[in-house]
Design a protein around this motif. Structure first.
Motif, mmCIF file in Angstrom:
data_model
loop_
_atom_site.group_PDB
_atom_site.id
_atom_site.type_symbol
_atom_site.label_atom_id
_atom_site.label_comp_id
_atom_site.label_asym_id
_atom_site.label_seq_id
_atom_site.Cartn_x
_atom_site.Cartn_y
_atom_site.Cartn_z
ATOM 1 N N PHE A 144 38.716 51.491 42.952
ATOM 2 C CA PHE A 144 38.616 49.913 43.198
ATOM 3 C C PHE A 144 39.421 49.124 42.295
ATOM 4 C CE2 PHE A 144 34.770 52.040 44.406
ATOM 5 C CZ PHE A 144 34.432 51.748 45.523
ATOM 6 N N CYS A 145 40.255 48.165 42.862
ATOM 7 C CA CYS A 145 40.916 47.160 41.950
ATOM 8 C C CYS A 145 41.431 45.817 42.604
ATOM 9 C CB CYS A 145 42.192 47.790 41.507
ATOM 10 S SG CYS A 145 43.519 47.886 42.525
ATOM 11 N N THR A 146 41.592 44.996 41.723
ATOM 12 C CA THR A 146 42.125 43.488 42.085
ATOM 13 C C THR A 146 43.209 43.496 41.513
ATOM 14 O OG1 THR A 146 40.678 42.699 40.436
ATOM 15 C CG2 THR A 146 39.692 42.569 42.781
ATOM 16 N N LEU A 153 50.180 37.243 41.206
ATOM 17 C CA LEU A 153 49.337 36.719 42.330
ATOM 18 C C LEU A 153 48.072 37.105 41.819
ATOM 19 C CD1 LEU A 153 49.212 35.237 44.982
ATOM 20 C CD2 LEU A 153 48.811 37.360 46.239
ATOM 21 N N PHE A 154 47.310 35.907 41.162
ATOM 22 C CA PHE A 154 45.873 36.380 40.769
ATOM 23 C C PHE A 154 44.951 36.475 41.982
ATOM 24 C CE2 PHE A 154 41.752 35.414 38.948
ATOM 25 C CZ PHE A 154 41.700 35.915 37.649
ATOM 26 N N CYS A 155 44.044 37.305 42.159
ATOM 27 C CA CYS A 155 43.112 37.607 43.262
ATOM 28 C C CYS A 155 41.991 36.660 43.335
ATOM 29 C CB CYS A 155 42.562 38.931 43.206
ATOM 30 S SG CYS A 155 43.744 40.250 43.413
ATOM 31 N N SER A 156 42.302 35.368 43.606
ATOM 32 C CA SER A 156 41.508 34.275 43.427
ATOM 33 C C SER A 156 40.227 34.213 44.497
ATOM 34 C CB SER A 156 42.158 32.760 43.767
ATOM 35 O OG SER A 156 43.184 32.755 42.646
ATOM 36 N N THR A 157 40.783 34.456 45.826
ATOM 37 C CA THR A 157 39.851 34.752 47.014
ATOM 38 C C THR A 157 38.785 36.009 46.700
ATOM 39 O OG1 THR A 157 41.495 35.499 48.388
ATOM 40 C CG2 THR A 157 40.704 33.203 48.718
ATOM 41 N N PRO A 158 39.524 37.142 46.491
ATOM 42 C CA PRO A 158 38.648 38.475 46.063
ATOM 43 C C PRO A 158 37.892 38.017 44.809
ATOM 44 C CG PRO A 158 40.837 38.931 46.469
ATOM 45 C CD PRO A 158 40.721 37.663 46.497
ATOM 46 N N MET A 159 38.263 37.270 43.943
ATOM 47 C CA MET A 159 37.378 36.858 42.797
ATOM 48 C C MET A 159 36.038 36.297 43.091
ATOM 49 S SD MET A 159 38.186 33.627 40.218
ATOM 50 C CE MET A 159 38.179 32.426 41.432
ATOM 51 N N VAL A 160 35.886 35.503 44.495
ATOM 52 C CA VAL A 160 34.768 34.889 44.681
ATOM 53 C C VAL A 160 33.658 35.734 45.166
ATOM 54 C CG1 VAL A 160 33.792 33.293 46.647
ATOM 55 C CG2 VAL A 160 35.885 32.738 45.702
ATOM 56 N N SER A 163 32.846 38.475 41.812
ATOM 57 C CA SER A 163 31.924 37.718 40.834
ATOM 58 C C SER A 163 30.858 37.261 41.212
ATOM 59 C CB SER A 163 32.519 36.283 40.539
ATOM 60 O OG SER A 163 32.581 35.311 41.423
ATOM 61 N N ARG A 164 30.242 37.573 42.344
ATOM 62 C CA ARG A 164 28.971 37.426 42.958
ATOM 63 C C ARG A 164 28.572 38.983 43.205
ATOM 64 N NH1 ARG A 164 31.505 32.879 44.115
ATOM 65 N NH2 ARG A 164 29.996 30.986 44.487
ATOM 66 N N ALA A 165 29.094 39.745 43.249
ATOM 67 C CA ALA A 165 28.618 41.375 43.324
ATOM 68 C C ALA A 165 28.563 42.015 42.038
ATOM 69 C CB ALA A 165 29.635 41.986 44.194
ATOM 70 N N ALA A 166 29.629 41.843 41.042
ATOM 71 C CA ALA A 166 29.765 42.700 39.910
ATOM 72 C C ALA A 166 29.206 41.643 38.749
ATOM 73 C CB ALA A 166 31.122 43.123 39.690
ATOM 74 N N HIS A 167 28.900 42.303 37.685
ATOM 75 C CA HIS A 167 28.707 41.274 36.394
ATOM 76 C C HIS A 167 29.895 40.428 36.069
ATOM 77 C CE1 HIS A 167 25.322 44.068 36.427
ATOM 78 N NE2 HIS A 167 26.120 44.945 36.155
ATOM 79 N N ALA A 171 33.821 41.653 36.197
ATOM 80 C CA ALA A 171 34.539 41.142 37.312
ATOM 81 C C ALA A 171 35.700 40.268 36.477
ATOM 82 C CB ALA A 171 33.867 39.987 38.003
ATOM 83 N N MET A 172 35.626 39.775 35.617
ATOM 84 C CA MET A 172 36.862 39.446 34.787
ATOM 85 C C MET A 172 37.718 40.443 34.244
ATOM 86 S SD MET A 172 37.291 36.290 34.899
ATOM 87 C CE MET A 172 38.361 35.826 33.544
ATOM 88 N N GLU A 173 37.158 41.399 33.845
ATOM 89 C CA GLU A 173 38.154 42.623 33.447
ATOM 90 C C GLU A 173 39.059 43.106 34.567
ATOM 91 O OE1 GLU A 173 37.320 47.163 32.053
ATOM 92 O OE2 GLU A 173 35.543 45.705 31.363
ATOM 93 N N MET A 174 38.304 43.044 35.751
ATOM 94 C CA MET A 174 39.235 43.810 36.917
ATOM 95 C C MET A 174 40.121 42.851 37.031
ATOM 96 S SD MET A 174 36.005 45.468 39.374
ATOM 97 C CE MET A 174 37.620 45.867 40.694
ATOM 98 N N LEU A 175 39.809 41.511 37.165
ATOM 99 C CA LEU A 175 40.774 40.236 37.814
ATOM 100 C C LEU A 175 42.038 40.075 36.598
ATOM 101 C CD1 LEU A 175 37.831 37.867 38.907
ATOM 102 C CD2 LEU A 175 39.792 38.882 40.281
ATOM 103 N N LEU A 176 41.594 40.422 35.604
ATOM 104 C CA LEU A 176 42.460 40.051 34.355
ATOM 105 C C LEU A 176 43.654 41.200 34.069
ATOM 106 C CD1 LEU A 176 40.378 38.375 31.889
ATOM 107 C CD2 LEU A 176 42.292 37.150 33.141
#
Length: 273
Positions: A144-146, A153-160, A163-167, A171-176
């Motif tokens: 899995f990855c974002t 291109l920051f994964c802003s919509t996947p972030m929503v 961030s509600r499924a993972a801690h 979630a920030m670790e995956m996104l950053l």
């Protein structure tokens, strides 16, 4: 914000496979090799979810995929072609990204439970799809990855959804970082429920679906809606809301039947909602 434009595509023609087994609807992404969420595939998925919402005979929806990639997210080739549009692609980007977001909302609002069945890579909006489902079961080789940050291109919509499924910090670790995590890490992060060997994936998902489908459809519908609504409320407001929901649930036919069956030591007979 640009107006959402209805871009017409060819008929899906097998991009989404549909299978019904009793009360379980299985929708399989079939846009190989990457199962990219093209406009055509997303339109087909949205239509199936809309139809399922009104189908009382369907109790559980499973979202699976063919091939080695669950979904690579948005179809970047399709999106890049529209950079040549007069507006630089703005209207098409708005349409594609909004359509994906609407699908995630449909999943959350669907009265039936939705299970993601993952065998392979789920990346970007594909990871968003996994995070949006009520349950997620994957093979031990799934990843899995974002990775949007890797291509500017920051994964802003996947972030929503993420961030509600993972801690939050995971979630920030995956996104950053945009780095790929394995199935075990995804489970630790809270993104998936179970990890199973590939040969048992369908069997385990079918078992989960059968167990859920055997429950009161009225209770499941009430409970799923309440789960997502209370999650966005302050604690005291959530309890006030949940009290009202549970009182109404207790007054329903299925609760009366279920409690009566429990006290009478018999199996309950659920009525169609």
């Amino acid at each position: 914000m640009a107006d959402v434009v209805a871009f017409k595509k060819e008929e899906p023609n097998g991009l989404l496979l549909r299978e019904v087994n009793g009360p379980v609807l299985r929708l399989t992404l079939n846009n190989t090799p990457a199962n990219a969420l093209s406009i055509a595939l997303m339109q087909a998925l949205a239509a199936e979810l809309d139809a399922a919402a009104g189908a009382k005979e369907i109790k559980v929806v499973v979202i699976a995929a063919t091939g080695k990639v669950f979904s690579a997210g948005h179809d970047l080739k399709e999106m890049t072609l529209h950079r040549a549009d007069e507006d630089g692609g703005r209207a098409f980007f708005e349409t594609a990204i909004r359509l994906a977001a609407d699908i995630m909302l449909k999943i959350a609002r669907l009265p039936q439970a939705v299970i993601a069945e993952i065998d392979g890579l789920a990346t970007a909006a594909g990871c968003q799809l996994v995070a949006s489902c009520d349950l997620a079961i994957c093979t031990d080789s799934s990843t899995f990855c974002t990775p949007g940050v890797n291509i500017g291109l920051f994964c802003s919509t996947p972030m929503v959804a993420l961030s509600r499924a993972a801690h939050r910090k995971q979630a920030m670790e995956m996104l950053l970082t945009g780095e790929t995590i394995d199935a075990s890490t995804a489970k630790d992060f809270g993104l998936v429920n179970r990890i199973v060997p590939q040969q048992y994936l369908r069997q385990v998902v079918d078992k989960y679906a059968a167990v859920i489908a055997s429950k009161s459809p009225q209770a499941l519908k009430i409970g799923k809606e309440a789960f997502y609504r209370q999650a966005e409320m302050p604690l005291a407001d959530a309890y006030d809301y949940a009290v009202g929901v549970m009182v109404e649930n207790m007054l329903g036919n299925d609760a009366q039947e279920g409690i009566g069956a429990f006290l009478g030591k018999r199996m309950p007979e659920w009525k169609e909602d």
